[in-house]
Design an enzyme around this catalytic site. Sequence first.
Site, short mmCIF file in Angstrom:
data_model
loop_
_atom_site.label_atom_id
_atom_site.label_comp_id
_atom_site.label_asym_id
_atom_site.label_seq_id
_atom_site.Cartn_x
_atom_site.Cartn_y
_atom_site.Cartn_z
CB CYS A 1 -3.64 24.90 19.77
SG CYS A 1 -4.21 26.46 19.11
N GLY B 1 0.85 -1.20 0.00
CA GLY B 1 0.00 0.00 0.00
C GLY B 1 0.87 1.23 0.00
NE ARG B 2 4.75 2.43 5.02
CZ ARG B 2 4.52 3.06 6.16
NH1 ARG B 2 4.85 4.33 6.28
NH2 ARG B 2 3.98 2.44 7.17
NE ARG C 1 3.27 7.31 8.55
CZ ARG C 1 4.57 7.27 8.50
NH1 ARG C 1 5.26 8.32 8.04
NH2 ARG C 1 5.24 6.21 8.92
CE1 TYR D 1 -1.75 2.98 6.37
CE2 TYR D 1 0.42 3.07 5.36
CZ TYR D 1 -0.71 2.36 5.71
OH TYR D 1 -0.80 1.03 5.39
#
Length: 472
Positions: free
Chosen positions: A400, A327-328, A369, A430
């Site tokens: 913040c 996938g990645r 991530r 992701y």
Amino acid sequence: MRAHEAGALHADGYLGPSWLRAPADVNALLPQLWSEGVRREAGGELSVAGLDVASLAAEHGTPAYVVDEADFRARARAFRTAFDDAFRPLCGGADVYYAGKAFLCTEVARWIADEGLSLDTCSGGELAVALRAGVPRERIGLHGNNKSDAELARALEAGIGRIVVDSLGEIDRLADAAAARGLRAPVLLRVTVGVEAHTHSYIATAHEDQKFGLSLSEGVAAEAVRRVLARPELELRGLHSHIGSQIFDVQGFEVAARRVLRLHAAVARDHGVVLPELDVGGGFGIAYTTQHDPLPPAELAAGMAEIIGTECAELGVDVPRISAEPGRAIAGPSTFTLYRVGTTKDVALDGGGTRRYVAVDGGMSDNIRTALYDADYSATLAGRASAAAPVLSRVVGKHCESGDVVVKDEFLPGDTGPGDLLAVPGTGAYCRSMASQYNHVPRPPVLAVRDGEARVLLRRETEDDLLALDVG
């Protein structure tokens, strides 16, 4: 470097991680971090597939995820071809299931189907996208450690190609649902093989103490086999193993394959059932920075074919039909995020020295991530070239949170300032799929670029979208 109670990033004299070096040319692009279509033009600006980033920003605003469509498709084809070629002498070929959790939308699902891949989904929402996109139903799989009755029912009624069972309790629920519909469900069993992948603990998924799968060492997987075979409404197609994510070699797969294939052989020996499939999972890594050195698909596939062929020969069993789930490795390098700089600050450090903070108009809402996994990213000045000396900088967001960091350490030109465009590569996986509306910041659009033209795959959220769910 002395220790600091808040960690190494705050220690006196911190000059960045050991792998990061000041570049000889701060404008140079490292090819391994970018899609094939990204260039720095003669005028200094970045372009992707023939379209400059200034034009993208002017028409679509920032931040924005920018996908190189041709690159995405090429990576998908490379995995399909590599695995099919590597396993053809052993079992007639292999199937590649794109892991939709990395990034999924209707158009990307169509790309995947066009390029001959199958699609792995892990929720009712991802399954809905696959069905909407018209992915052939026999090429759709459904994963998940806690599938709802509604998700199982939808998968059965849609007639998808396989359901990956993750727990003993799911077996009877799925069998009862199939019986109520007069169907027989094709099933794989996700096996926990006890392999500790060399990756972040949050994305290592085959060690014993975690939520996924059926344990081999405790006999749970063997019990799952017995229970599935006892239910005529279920067709046991094979076993599934996944050891984690962002993995750069095949050593962990060797141990996992040996253990799961022992169970594969035991099913034939003890039950007289030859399982036709084996899914070896995915988790193949990509280069986010210079410290990462991923293997190309052909080397990965060849290495895994050698492992599985050897193990099956030693066990005296035929090699089952293999499937893998990148996938990645497909989505990640195909995309960069385009930001605009708002402010910069030079902050004095304890013991002397300064750190340059470069704040952009996105942050942890579009890329969680770094905060979640302590992930490393790179960045480059995208709208122009610079003759200024490189300065060790930290790219931060607008939220913040002091942990709202996009790129922990990078050398950027010393004259980087408000209004400049900044590009962060490797954000195709992701990032949009884990994006949030933290601080009520609308999520960015996803733009696909091909042959000098951009089109919107997912539009930018608006304040109206934020308020639409607020019924108070």
